[in-house]
Design a protein around this motif. Structure first.
Motif, PDB file in Angstrom:
ATOM      1  N   GLY A  42       6.194   8.415  -4.814  1.00 12.50           N
ATOM      2  CA  GLY A  42       4.780   8.715  -4.683  1.00 12.50           C
ATOM      3  C   GLY A  42       4.131   7.641  -3.833  1.00 12.50           C
ATOM      4  N   ASN A  43       2.816   7.494  -3.965  1.00 16.44           N
ATOM      5  CA  ASN A  43       2.149   6.408  -3.246  1.00 16.44           C
ATOM      6  C   ASN A  43       2.732   5.059  -3.647  1.00 16.44           C
ATOM      7  N   THR A  44       3.165   4.971  -4.907  1.00 21.42           N
ATOM      8  CA  THR A  44       3.844   3.777  -5.408  1.00 21.42           C
ATOM      9  C   THR A  44       5.198   4.194  -5.955  1.00 21.42           C
ATOM     10  N   GLN A 309       5.561  16.402   0.868  1.00 21.56           N
ATOM     11  CA  GLN A 309       4.798  15.202   0.508  1.00 21.56           C
ATOM     12  C   GLN A 309       5.082  14.015   1.429  1.00 21.56           C
ATOM     13  N   PHE A 310       6.342  13.857   1.836  1.00 19.49           N
ATOM     14  CA  PHE A 310       6.738  12.590   2.451  1.00 19.49           C
ATOM     15  C   PHE A 310       7.304  12.695   3.860  1.00 19.49           C
ATOM     16  N   ARG A 315       0.207  15.783   4.227  1.00 15.48           N
ATOM     17  CA  ARG A 315       0.925  16.374   3.104  1.00 15.48           C
ATOM     18  C   ARG A 315       0.691  17.885   3.077  1.00 15.48           C
TER      19      ARG A 315
END
Length: 343
Positions: A42-44, A309-310, A315
């Protein structure tokens, strides 16, 4: 000579059984790895230990909210929706003996989508009510297609053409509903229509989980009859199969899973269409294709969501990625069937 032939047949069956087991185990491991990736990335990027502690019920600062509120519901929605779409699509394709006879092309998904949009945009009802409306609309659409396609004798080609016509009508209804929707509800509806795992909540996913846990085993049990139905109506009946009863159980179970999955995640494009042919190519013939198709569907949804997402700067919802995969395959399939004279 007879014993030699029987030995060869048994040996061939054992080879196919081992291949079936290897494919299913590989697809299961792949789905588990993708599920873990959805929890970790995810973002982290969180350490595995912290994610495991969170899943075990321990409160870990910063991790608990991201995993329990965002990532876990997203993963569960993708996993169960993928299984539902994969099994339902494979059931229709095998039962009707045509890879084009899947819920996306026949308009069943569109019927569920119309009902869901009415619940979201017009009635503004709860998620559970939307799910019920979606299931009933899916069953009604399926019955309507069969009624118009029946004629004097059942024809798969006629059923596909009727399904395409009804899908076109339902698509126009979807466009109308989007036009009359309020400005506040339109972003939710448009995001849902594209097929998305965003905003999934565990409480709202209970109907999807329950439906898959109940209906998937039913389809798996009756899946051994799908190979007989693939032989044709007369051949299946001559072998002692009660075709009407089996077909009714398979249709009701598949439409229930399809409609609930559509209500939960939106109509994720082409998963129902792709899962069966991919699973059949991996497994081969001789054994039921139901479980592999469900696993392929789960892998497609989870992998496509991670890519959306990535893999790009922007996105994208999961339905956009599966649509990019499915559209070329549909064109390839149409060209191949046309060359074979199947259309």
């Amino acid at each position: 000579m007879m014993n030699s032939t029987i030995t060869q047949i048994k040996a061939g069956r054992n080879v196919r059984r081992r291949k079936w087991l290897v494919v299913n185990v590989s697809l299961t491991i792949s789905a588990l790895l993708l599920s873990c990736a959805m929890l970790l990335l995810g973002n982290t990027i969180y350490p595995v230990g912290e994610v495991v502690r969170t899943l075990m019920g321990e409160t870990v600062g910063g991790v608990s909210f991201a995993v329990n509120t965002i990532r876990l519901p997203r993963m569960v929605a993708g996993l169960f929706a993928g299984i539902a779409f994969g099994i339902a699509g494979n059931t229709f394709q095998t039962m009707l003996r045509n890879p084009l006879a899947n819920p996306d092309v026949l308009g069943i998904t569109a019927g569920s989508s119309v009902a869901a949009l009415i619940g979201i945009l017009v009635l503004q009802t709860s998620q559970s009510t939307v799910s019920i409306m979606s299931v009933l609309a899916g069953l009604a659409t399926c019955a309507l297609i069969y009624l118009f396609a029946k004629g004097k004798s059942f024809s798969v080609g006629r059923l596909i053409l009727v399904g395409i016509g009804i899908q076109a009508m339902l698509t126009s209804m979807i466009s109308y509903l989007l036009l009359i929707g309020t400005q506040e509800d339109l972003p939710t509806a448009l995001r849902w229509m594209s097929g998305s795992l965003n905003g999934a909540q565990l409480d709202a996913l209970f109907p999807l989980i329950l439906t898959v846990l109940v209906c998937a085993p039913i389809v798996i049990v009756f899946g051994r009859h799908l190979n007989l139905l693939e032989l044709g109506e007369q051949s299946a009946t001559s072998l002692g199969l009660q075709t009407d009863k089996v077909r009714l159980v398979l249709i009701l179970s598949s439409v229930a899973m399809l409609a609930i999955a559509t209500a939960s995640t939106g109509p994720i494009a082409f998963v129902a269409f792709l899962s069966g042919p991919i699973a059949k190519r991996l497994v081969g013939v001789g054994f039921s294709n139901v479980i592999p198709a469900g696993l392929v569907g789960a892998n497609l949804v989870l992998a496509a969501d991670l890519v959306g997402q990535f893999a790009f700067e922007t996105r994208f919802p999961v339905g956009v990625i599966t649509g990019m995969l499915g559209a070329p395959f549909l064109l390839y399939l149409l060209i191949r069937m046309n060359r074979k004279g199947s259309l």
